[in-house]
Design a protein around this motif. Structure first.
Motif, PDB file in Angstrom:
ATOM      1  N   ALA A  26       0.819  -1.220   0.000  1.00  0.00           N
ATOM      2  CA  ALA A  26       0.000   0.000   0.000  1.00  0.00           C
ATOM      3  C   ALA A  26       0.850   1.267   0.000  1.00  0.00           C
ATOM      4  O   ALA A  26       0.314   2.375  -0.112  1.00  0.00           O
ATOM      5  CB  ALA A  26      -0.925  -0.016   1.228  1.00  0.00           C
ATOM      6  N   LEU A  27       2.147   1.137   0.121  1.00  0.00           N
ATOM      7  CA  LEU A  27       3.009   2.323   0.103  1.00  0.00           C
ATOM      8  C   LEU A  27       3.033   2.943  -1.286  1.00  0.00           C
ATOM      9  O   LEU A  27       3.020   2.222  -2.286  1.00  0.00           O
ATOM     10  CB  LEU A  27       4.440   1.956   0.513  1.00  0.00           C
ATOM     11  CG  LEU A  27       4.694   1.645   1.983  1.00  0.00           C
ATOM     12  CD1 LEU A  27       6.119   1.124   2.166  1.00  0.00           C
ATOM     13  CD2 LEU A  27       4.442   2.871   2.853  1.00  0.00           C
ATOM     14  N   PRO A  28       3.106   4.269  -1.349  1.00  0.00           N
ATOM     15  CA  PRO A  28       3.145   4.957  -2.644  1.00  0.00           C
ATOM     16  C   PRO A  28       4.545   5.040  -3.244  1.00  0.00           C
ATOM     17  O   PRO A  28       4.715   5.590  -4.324  1.00  0.00           O
ATOM     18  CB  PRO A  28       2.628   6.360  -2.296  1.00  0.00           C
ATOM     19  CG  PRO A  28       3.093   6.568  -0.889  1.00  0.00           C
ATOM     20  CD  PRO A  28       3.016   5.219  -0.226  1.00  0.00           C
ATOM     21  N   CYS A  29       5.543   4.521  -2.556  1.00  0.00           N
ATOM     22  CA  CYS A  29       6.918   4.638  -3.057  1.00  0.00           C
ATOM     23  C   CYS A  29       7.719   3.399  -2.710  1.00  0.00           C
ATOM     24  O   CYS A  29       7.267   2.543  -1.948  1.00  0.00           O
ATOM     25  CB  CYS A  29       7.597   5.871  -2.461  1.00  0.00           C
ATOM     26  SG  CYS A  29       7.744   5.806  -0.670  1.00  0.00           S
ATOM     27  N   ASP A  30       8.929   3.323  -3.250  1.00  0.00           N
ATOM     28  CA  ASP A  30       9.807   2.202  -2.941  1.00  0.00           C
ATOM     29  C   ASP A  30      10.250   2.298  -1.482  1.00  0.00           C
ATOM     30  O   ASP A  30      10.606   3.372  -1.010  1.00  0.00           O
ATOM     31  CB  ASP A  30      11.035   2.238  -3.857  1.00  0.00           C
ATOM     32  CG  ASP A  30      11.917   1.019  -3.652  1.00  0.00           C
ATOM     33  OD1 ASP A  30      11.720   0.030  -4.371  1.00  0.00           O
ATOM     34  OD2 ASP A  30      12.787   1.054  -2.751  1.00  0.00           O
ATOM     35  N   PRO A  31      10.248   1.159  -0.753  1.00  0.00           N
ATOM     36  CA  PRO A  31      10.589   1.192   0.671  1.00  0.00           C
ATOM     37  C   PRO A  31      12.088   1.351   0.952  1.00  0.00           C
ATOM     38  O   PRO A  31      12.466   1.692   2.066  1.00  0.00           O
ATOM     39  CB  PRO A  31      10.109  -0.167   1.194  1.00  0.00           C
ATOM     40  CG  PRO A  31       9.297  -0.768   0.094  1.00  0.00           C
ATOM     41  CD  PRO A  31       9.779  -0.165  -1.178  1.00  0.00           C
ATOM     42  N   GLY A  32      12.942   1.075  -0.020  1.00  0.00           N
ATOM     43  CA  GLY A  32      14.374   1.063   0.285  1.00  0.00           C
ATOM     44  C   GLY A  32      14.692  -0.107   1.197  1.00  0.00           C
ATOM     45  O   GLY A  32      14.186  -1.216   1.000  1.00  0.00           O
ATOM     46  N   LEU A  33      15.483   0.119   2.229  1.00  0.00           N
ATOM     47  CA  LEU A  33      15.813  -0.931   3.203  1.00  0.00           C
ATOM     48  C   LEU A  33      14.660  -1.105   4.186  1.00  0.00           C
ATOM     49  O   LEU A  33      14.132  -0.120   4.708  1.00  0.00           O
ATOM     50  CB  LEU A  33      17.074  -0.535   3.978  1.00  0.00           C
ATOM     51  CG  LEU A  33      17.436  -1.450   5.154  1.00  0.00           C
ATOM     52  CD1 LEU A  33      18.108  -2.722   4.675  1.00  0.00           C
ATOM     53  CD2 LEU A  33      18.318  -0.723   6.154  1.00  0.00           C
ATOM     54  N   VAL A  34      14.267  -2.345   4.452  1.00  0.00           N
ATOM     55  CA  VAL A  34      13.192  -2.602   5.403  1.00  0.00           C
ATOM     56  C   VAL A  34      13.786  -3.086   6.733  1.00  0.00           C
ATOM     57  O   VAL A  34      14.584  -4.028   6.763  1.00  0.00           O
ATOM     58  CB  VAL A  34      12.208  -3.654   4.857  1.00  0.00           C
ATOM     59  CG1 VAL A  34      11.127  -3.967   5.895  1.00  0.00           C
ATOM     60  CG2 VAL A  34      11.574  -3.157   3.567  1.00  0.00           C
ATOM     61  N   VAL A  35      13.387  -2.431   7.811  1.00  0.00           N
ATOM     62  CA  VAL A  35      13.857  -2.778   9.155  1.00  0.00           C
ATOM     63  C   VAL A  35      12.722  -3.484   9.902  1.00  0.00           C
ATOM     64  O   VAL A  35      11.653  -2.906  10.104  1.00  0.00           O
ATOM     65  CB  VAL A  35      14.289  -1.525   9.934  1.00  0.00           C
ATOM     66  CG1 VAL A  35      14.761  -1.896  11.339  1.00  0.00           C
ATOM     67  CG2 VAL A  35      15.389  -0.781   9.169  1.00  0.00           C
ATOM     68  N   CYS A  36      12.967  -4.736  10.297  1.00  0.00           N
ATOM     69  CA  CYS A  36      11.947  -5.537  10.970  1.00  0.00           C
ATOM     70  C   CYS A  36      12.173  -5.574  12.476  1.00  0.00           C
ATOM     71  O   CYS A  36      13.299  -5.467  12.949  1.00  0.00           O
ATOM     72  CB  CYS A  36      11.974  -6.975  10.446  1.00  0.00           C
ATOM     73  SG  CYS A  36      11.608  -7.119   8.700  1.00  0.00           S
ATOM     74  N   ASP A  37      11.084  -5.780  13.198  1.00  0.00           N
ATOM     75  CA  ASP A  37      11.114  -5.939  14.644  1.00  0.00           C
ATOM     76  C   ASP A  37      11.235  -7.443  14.904  1.00  0.00           C
ATOM     77  O   ASP A  37      10.240  -8.147  14.921  1.00  0.00           O
ATOM     78  CB  ASP A  37       9.782  -5.395  15.194  1.00  0.00           C
ATOM     79  CG  ASP A  37       9.842  -5.105  16.670  1.00  0.00           C
ATOM     80  OD1 ASP A  37      10.902  -5.296  17.263  1.00  0.00           O
ATOM     81  OD2 ASP A  37       8.805  -4.691  17.215  1.00  0.00           O
ATOM     82  N   GLY A  38      12.461  -7.931  15.062  1.00  0.00           N
ATOM     83  CA  GLY A  38      12.658  -9.369  15.233  1.00  0.00           C
ATOM     84  C   GLY A  38      13.984  -9.764  14.596  1.00  0.00           C
ATOM     85  O   GLY A  38      14.883  -8.933  14.479  1.00  0.00           O
ATOM     86  N   TYR A  39      14.086 -11.014  14.188  1.00  0.00           N
ATOM     87  CA  TYR A  39      15.348 -11.514  13.674  1.00  0.00           C
ATOM     88  C   TYR A  39      15.348 -11.826  12.192  1.00  0.00           C
ATOM     89  O   TYR A  39      14.305 -12.053  11.587  1.00  0.00           O
ATOM     90  CB  TYR A  39      15.748 -12.784  14.421  1.00  0.00           C
ATOM     91  CG  TYR A  39      16.249 -12.510  15.803  1.00  0.00           C
ATOM     92  CD1 TYR A  39      17.388 -11.754  15.989  1.00  0.00           C
ATOM     93  CD2 TYR A  39      15.580 -12.999  16.912  1.00  0.00           C
ATOM     94  CE1 TYR A  39      17.862 -11.490  17.256  1.00  0.00           C
ATOM     95  CE2 TYR A  39      16.043 -12.737  18.189  1.00  0.00           C
ATOM     96  CZ  TYR A  39      17.188 -11.983  18.353  1.00  0.00           C
ATOM     97  OH  TYR A  39      17.649 -11.718  19.607  1.00  0.00           O
ATOM     98  N   GLY A  40      16.570 -11.846  11.643  1.00  0.00           N
ATOM     99  CA  GLY A  40      16.768 -12.318  10.284  1.00  0.00           C
ATOM    100  C   GLY A  40      17.409 -13.696  10.346  1.00  0.00           C
ATOM    101  O   GLY A  40      16.739 -14.701  10.608  1.00  0.00           O
ATOM    102  N   LEU A  41      18.715 -13.740  10.150  1.00  0.00           N
ATOM    103  CA  LEU A  41      19.406 -15.035  10.187  1.00  0.00           C
ATOM    104  C   LEU A  41      19.656 -15.536  11.603  1.00  0.00           C
ATOM    105  O   LEU A  41      20.026 -16.700  11.788  1.00  0.00           O
ATOM    106  CB  LEU A  41      20.732 -14.940   9.420  1.00  0.00           C
ATOM    107  CG  LEU A  41      20.607 -14.618   7.920  1.00  0.00           C
ATOM    108  CD1 LEU A  41      21.947 -14.794   7.218  1.00  0.00           C
ATOM    109  CD2 LEU A  41      19.554 -15.510   7.265  1.00  0.00           C
ATOM    110  N   ALA A  42      19.482 -14.687  12.585  1.00  0.00           N
ATOM    111  CA  ALA A  42      19.570 -15.156  13.972  1.00  0.00           C
ATOM    112  C   ALA A  42      18.269 -15.883  14.276  1.00  0.00           C
ATOM    113  O   ALA A  42      17.288 -15.294  14.737  1.00  0.00           O
ATOM    114  CB  ALA A  42      19.783 -13.976  14.916  1.00  0.00           C
TER     115      ALA A  42
END
Length: 235
Positions: free
Chosen positions: A103-119
DNA sequence: GCGACAG
DNA sequence: ATCTTGTCGC
């Protein structure tokens, strides 16, 4: 604004969810392709729940990485799509988060999540999963070390120690404020661990948690409470 | 076998 | 995540 239903074919059991993680985890890209820290756009995503009604609200807030000004935001409301199981958090949040990002009107660039990635027990946490599904660069910034071990970083902001699964470094404990409990940073998709930490420091000029997370958290909670407009720009 | 365990 | 008031401190 419409409610996001549980997608057809979405895992309904832990066994199915584990199989999906097993299938997708090989698609994580470790090379750096996102914007450098402090440049371009950075988007925070977070969710809030209404326990009794099986409802989840997701928010995506886009910041200018240089100024940390909000440049766009979007929300989505969805059905809770999975119970909370440590290690399977992504299956609970991702459908609604994807709708908010769409629903965003533009490209998000880098997305920062609340939680883990590879951890993550199988190296495929929420941030990695979201990155693979969207192709976007992602990182995870969590508030506690989950099941991993770490030494306490030195007191000054910017100090970091490895977040360890045995002897494998799966992320970093990163001090974002002098003398305050660190945050736990891990790579999601298309970002290196040193840059994930650099992005996190660029997003924490004043508080322990990234400005992205703070904005997204505030927005989805306000929408859940009926205090904020769920569809800004559509009065 | 019993806890601990992102949000 | 969420349930919840005041309070100590910069």
């Amino acid at each position: 604004m419409t409610t996001v239903r549980i997608p057809a074919g979405w895992p309904a059991t832990e066994e199915q969810a584990l199989a999906v993680q097993d299938e997708l985890r090989g698609k994580v890209v470790l090379d750096e392709t996102g914007p450098p820290p402090g440049a371009g756009r950075v988007t925070g995503v977070d969710v809030a729940y209404d326990d009794g009604r099986d409802v989840v609200v997701a928010a995506a807030v886009v910041l200018d990485a240089a100024t940390l000004d909000v440049v766009a935001e979007a929300t989505a409301i969805g059905q809770v799509s999975f119970p909370y199981v440590p290690g399977l958090l992504a299956f609970r949040e991702i459908p609604t988060v994807l709708a908010a990002l769409d629903a965003l009107p533009c490209d998000p660039g880098l997305v920062v999540c609340d939680g883990y990635g590879l951890a993550h027990p199988r190296r495929f946490g929420l941030a990695a999963h979201l990155g693979v599904l969207t192709g976007l660069p992602t990182i995870g910034v969590a508030k506690n070390p989950f099941t991993f071990t770490h030494d306490d970083p030195a007191a000054p902001r910017g100090s970091a120690t490895p977040l360890l699964a045995g002897t494998e470094e799966v992320g970093r404990a990163l001090r974002t404020r002098d003398g305050v409990k660190p945050v736990f940073v891990s790579v999601g998709h298309r970002v290196t661990l040193p840059n994930a930490c650099a992005h996190t420091l660029a997003l924490t000029p004043a508080y322990r948690l990234p400005e992205t997370t703070r904005h997204a958290d505030s927005l989805c909670r306000r929408v859940l409470k009926g205090t904020a407009d769920p569809a800004p720009g559509h009065p």
